[in-house]
Enzyme design. Structure first.
Site, PDB file in Angstrom:
ATOM      1  N   CYS A   2     -20.379  -4.979  -8.188  1.00 33.45           N
ATOM      2  CA  CYS A   2     -21.478  -5.690  -6.506  1.00 33.45           C
ATOM      3  C   CYS A   2     -21.087  -7.294  -7.460  1.00 33.45           C
ATOM      4  CB  CYS A   2     -23.045  -5.529  -7.912  1.00 33.45           C
ATOM      5  SG  CYS A   2     -23.116  -3.776  -7.700  1.00 33.45           S
ATOM      6  N   ARG A  30     -14.973  -7.289  -3.823  1.00 33.57           N
ATOM      7  CA  ARG A  30     -15.618  -7.024  -5.178  1.00 33.57           C
ATOM      8  C   ARG A  30     -15.972  -5.457  -4.510  1.00 33.57           C
ATOM      9  NH1 ARG A  30     -16.768 -10.419  -9.857  1.00 33.57           N
ATOM     10  NH2 ARG A  30     -18.285  -8.872 -10.139  1.00 33.57           N
ATOM     11  N   TRP A  77     -22.799  -2.325  -5.054  1.00 36.28           N
ATOM     12  CA  TRP A  77     -22.059  -0.968  -4.815  1.00 36.28           C
ATOM     13  C   TRP A  77     -22.448   0.317  -5.903  1.00 36.28           C
ATOM     14  CZ3 TRP A  77     -19.480   1.720  -9.243  1.00 36.28           C
ATOM     15  CH2 TRP A  77     -18.713   2.660  -8.662  1.00 36.28           C
ATOM     16  N   ASN A 103     -26.686  -7.011 -11.651  1.00 36.38           N
ATOM     17  CA  ASN A 103     -24.600  -6.172 -11.373  1.00 36.38           C
ATOM     18  C   ASN A 103     -25.059  -5.777 -12.520  1.00 36.38           C
ATOM     19  OD1 ASN A 103     -24.776  -7.660  -9.148  1.00 36.38           O
ATOM     20  ND2 ASN A 103     -22.379  -8.816 -10.166  1.00 36.38           N
ATOM     21  N   GLY A 104     -25.015  -4.399 -13.502  1.00 34.62           N
ATOM     22  CA  GLY A 104     -24.481  -4.017 -14.523  1.00 34.62           C
ATOM     23  C   GLY A 104     -25.663  -2.190 -14.103  1.00 34.62           C
ATOM     24  N   GLU A 473       1.588   4.886  -9.243  1.00 36.95           N
ATOM     25  CA  GLU A 473       0.670   3.515  -8.588  1.00 36.95           C
ATOM     26  C   GLU A 473       1.189   3.848  -7.263  1.00 36.95           C
ATOM     27  OE1 GLU A 473      -0.744  -0.039  -8.241  1.00 36.95           O
ATOM     28  OE2 GLU A 473      -0.591   1.653 -10.123  1.00 36.95           O
ATOM     29  N   LYS A 477      -2.180   4.140  -5.089  1.00 39.68           N
ATOM     30  CA  LYS A 477      -2.373   3.010  -3.307  1.00 39.68           C
ATOM     31  C   LYS A 477      -2.365   3.996  -2.619  1.00 39.68           C
ATOM     32  CE  LYS A 477      -1.877  -0.554  -5.131  1.00 39.68           C
ATOM     33  NZ  LYS A 477      -2.408   0.204  -6.342  1.00 39.68           N
ATOM     34  N   GLU A 480      -6.216   5.429  -2.722  1.00 40.07           N
ATOM     35  CA  GLU A 480      -7.150   4.333  -1.790  1.00 40.07           C
ATOM     36  C   GLU A 480      -7.038   3.501  -0.831  1.00 40.07           C
ATOM     37  OE1 GLU A 480      -6.707   1.380  -6.248  1.00 40.07           O
ATOM     38  OE2 GLU A 480      -5.114   1.155  -5.065  1.00 40.07           O
ATOM     39  N   HIS A 496       7.038  22.554 -13.061  1.00 38.34           N
ATOM     40  CA  HIS A 496       5.690  23.311 -13.998  1.00 38.34           C
ATOM     41  C   HIS A 496       3.806  23.882 -13.615  1.00 38.34           C
ATOM     42  CE1 HIS A 496       8.327  24.035 -17.576  1.00 38.34           C
ATOM     43  NE2 HIS A 496       8.542  21.822 -16.636  1.00 38.34           N
ATOM     44  N   LYS A 595     -13.124  -3.904  -7.026  1.00 34.69           N
ATOM     45  CA  LYS A 595     -12.273  -4.723  -7.298  1.00 34.69           C
ATOM     46  C   LYS A 595     -12.510  -4.790  -8.392  1.00 34.69           C
ATOM     47  CE  LYS A 595      -8.798  -7.299  -7.217  1.00 34.69           C
ATOM     48  NZ  LYS A 595      -7.197  -6.773  -6.882  1.00 34.69           N
TER      49      LYS A 595
END
Length: 600
Positions: A2, A30, A77, A103-104, A473, A477, A480, A496, A595
């Site tokens: 947020c 964000r 968010w 926020n939080g 990574e 990506k 995302e 495996h 973010k």
């Protein structure tokens, strides 16, 4: 996560509605699912809407609000309650006397909500935040001042929060911080408040960072910061080394593409002044006082965790005991840590809740703590014993790119300082990385490769050693920003179990450099995939014969394994970008993501 924006302007200054909306636009990176704002004068007006900021801008009557010089805004968010107009911030009391953004997570909100409901309060939303304006109203009704009412409400909250409030008819913003970032900006025509500096950087670069327990009163003339007991505290004013143009797209279609192409510059900034070419040594002035030869533990999340895996591998190869842990899984009751341990928190924002919790828990054992971060003045930088900055510059796109590369390079420098900084060959390889990344950017065939896989439903990424974090990574990506399923594996693990999922419709990206044992074993794994007729993309420096098994090749310059991992990551970033672009995805603001994740 947020985003919060607040503003109190001087007479003749900019209208609050314009400052707040512009600030919210600068915080879109964000991540959010709804937005809203409140102006308190001449009467309290609140406007909010689900969806992107454009939805809010479409309903805000700018003309009617043009005279107000005070306001707060928020991008949400979702945590408590689904995305909706009703659950969007700001939230108000029943009488519309106070508006709050937050926020939080308020951990004791249910108990507070039950108490308020029993007293007759009718709640409109499903959020934890709505208890705050109702608590404030309870104290206002008892005749206390707005500031006292705000303080008493805050005193009842448990959890993490950054909260800002405005009161009807008052040209003042009140705010408080606990484990969620807030920064104050001091401009010529007003005072600013935000979750992050980009919200007001076009107006001022003079800031002070609030700390846990701080309460601040913003007026047009400045800000007064006090502790939870009301005692004045001095928070130093700093000058932020950001150019407002750094937060613009500069002609690129997306911030992510711009930031991928900024990697050579970011890496040069990371290296500047840190390698002594004459002496062949590393100098890290940020952490001159750090002298450590014991075990090292890295804690991090997401992309930063993948960088932490590089750091741990680099140290182990140089003879130092090192491990990387997901911060959300790190607990000192089952992970041995003591005063002889160095715990390194890798966090781009310096505000990642899981990483901060892990660092605090480690600090309580007596361990030395180090923050590796991009953000000067962040919680991690302030709270740790030491802070090492990656110097990547502003990164707006939610999917990390240049910060990942800068983290890799910074952790290589840290390893050189802790173990042995006199290996001239290794240091020369680090110094060459920015130019080699530029070569990749100038010659990459990633766009053409991405076009081949527009219809693919899933992707595998494999690598060994330094290339295993690259595989993780690369998959992250892809997930995302394309919303396609992707998995990264240590190359030897494919047989495996995951090999059961490999078909002719499953593209496999294999990172292979050099012709050593690791490369030869990875080629064997590639051959196993080829036997299942899966399309294979090799990311390689041409040092081996891996291309005999592959359908496509993404070339990188010949170098060592570590440098090759940085270059390979750049190629995979480009593949994900171009595929997401081809699919029409929201690249800079992917769905459901933020973010800076400031909740655990």
């Amino acid at each position: 996560m947020c985003g919060i924006v607040g503003y109190v302007g001087t007479t003749g200054g900019a209208a609050a509605v314009d400052v707040v909306l512009d600030g919210l636009s600068s915080l879109e990176y964000r991540g959010y699912d709804s937005a809203g704002l409140a102006v308190p004068t001449p009467s309290l007006a609140v406007h909010k809407a689900q969806g992107e900021l454009a939805a809010l801008e479409g309903i805000v009557p700018r003309g009617d609000l043009a005279g107000s010089l005070t306001g707060i805004g928020h991008t949400r968010w979702s945590t408590h309650g689904a995305p909706s107009d009703v659950n969007a911030h700001p939230h108000t009391d029943e009488a519309g006397r106070v508006a709050v953004v937050h926020n939080g997570i308020i951990e004791n909100y249910q108990r507070l909500r039950d108490d308020l409901a029993e007293a007759g309060v009718v709640f409109r939303s499903e959020t934890d935040t709505e208890v705050v304006p109702h608590l404030i109203r309870r104290y206002l009704d008892r005749g206390v001042s707005p500031e006292a009412a705000f303080r008493r409400a805050i005193d009842q909250l448990e959890g993490s929060y950054a909260i800002a409030a405005v009161f009807e008819g008052s040209e003042t913003v009140y705010a408080a911080r606990q484990d969620s970032p807030l920064v104050v900006g001091f401009g010529e025509t007003g005072t600013y408040l935000a979750s992050d500096v980009p919200a007001f950087i076009e107006h001022t670069d003079r800031v002070c960072y609030l700390e846990n327990g701080d309460v601040v009163r913003l007026t047009a003339d400045g800000a007064v910061v006090t502790d939870s007991a009301g005692n004045p505290v001095d928070r130093p004013t700093e000058t932020v080394a950001w150019d407002p143009e750094d937060a613009e797209k500069s002609g690129y279609d997306h911030y992510m593409l711009k930031e991928i192409h900024e990697q050579p510059t970011a890496l040069r900034q990371c290296l500047r002044g840190r390698i002594d070419d004459l002496e062949g040594t590393v100098t890290l002035e940020d952490i001159n006082g750090l002298d450590h030869d014991g075990p090292v533990q890295f804690v991090a999340c997401g992309t930063s965790y993948h960088a932490a895996l590089f750091g741990a591998e680099r140290l182990r190869r140089n003879g130092m005991a090192a491990q990387a842990f997901l911060a959300s899984e790190y607990t000192t009751d089952r992970i041995p840590v003591d005063a002889e341990t160095l715990v390194v928190g890798v966090t781009q924002s310096g505000e990642t809740a899981d990483t901060l919790r892990a660092l605090r828990e480690a600090a309580r054992t007596g361990a030395t703590t180090l923050a590796v971060t991009n953000t000067v003045g962040s919680s991690a930088a302030r709270e740790c014993d030491h802070a090492l900055y990656i110097r990547a510059g502003p990164e707006i796109g939610v999917a990390a790119t240049k910060t990942f590369a800068s983290q890799q390079l910074t952790l290589a420098l840290l390893a050189a300082k802790l173990v042995d900084s006199s290996n001239r060959t290794a240091l020369e390889a680090l110094r060459d990385i920015p130019g080699q990344v530029q070569t990749v950017l100038d010659t990459s065939d990633a766009r053409a490769v991405a076009e081949e896989f527009v219809d693919a439903d899933g992707f595998f990424f494999i690598g060994r050693g330094y290339h295993y974090p690259v595989a993780l990574e690369g998959a992250l990506k892809m997930k995302e920003i394309t919303y396609r399923h992707a998995e990264g594996f240590a190359a030897g693990e494919l047989k495996h179990g995951p090999l059961a999922l490999v078909t002719e419709d499953t593209p496999v990206f294999a990172v292979v450099t050099g012709d050593g044992e690791g490369a030869r074993k990875t080629i064997g794994n590639v051959a196993e995939v080829a036997a299942r007729e899966a399309p294979i993309v090799a990311v390689t420096d041409g040092g081996s014969d891996v291309t005999r098994y592959t359908d496509y090749v993404l070339e990188i310059p010949t170098t060592d394994d570590f440098t090759g991992s940085v270059l390979a990551a750049t190629q995979l970033q480009l593949v994900s970008y171009w595929l997401a672009n081809r699919l029409g995805r929201s690249i800079d603001k992917p769905r459901n993501l933020a973010k800076c994740v400031t909740v655990e």
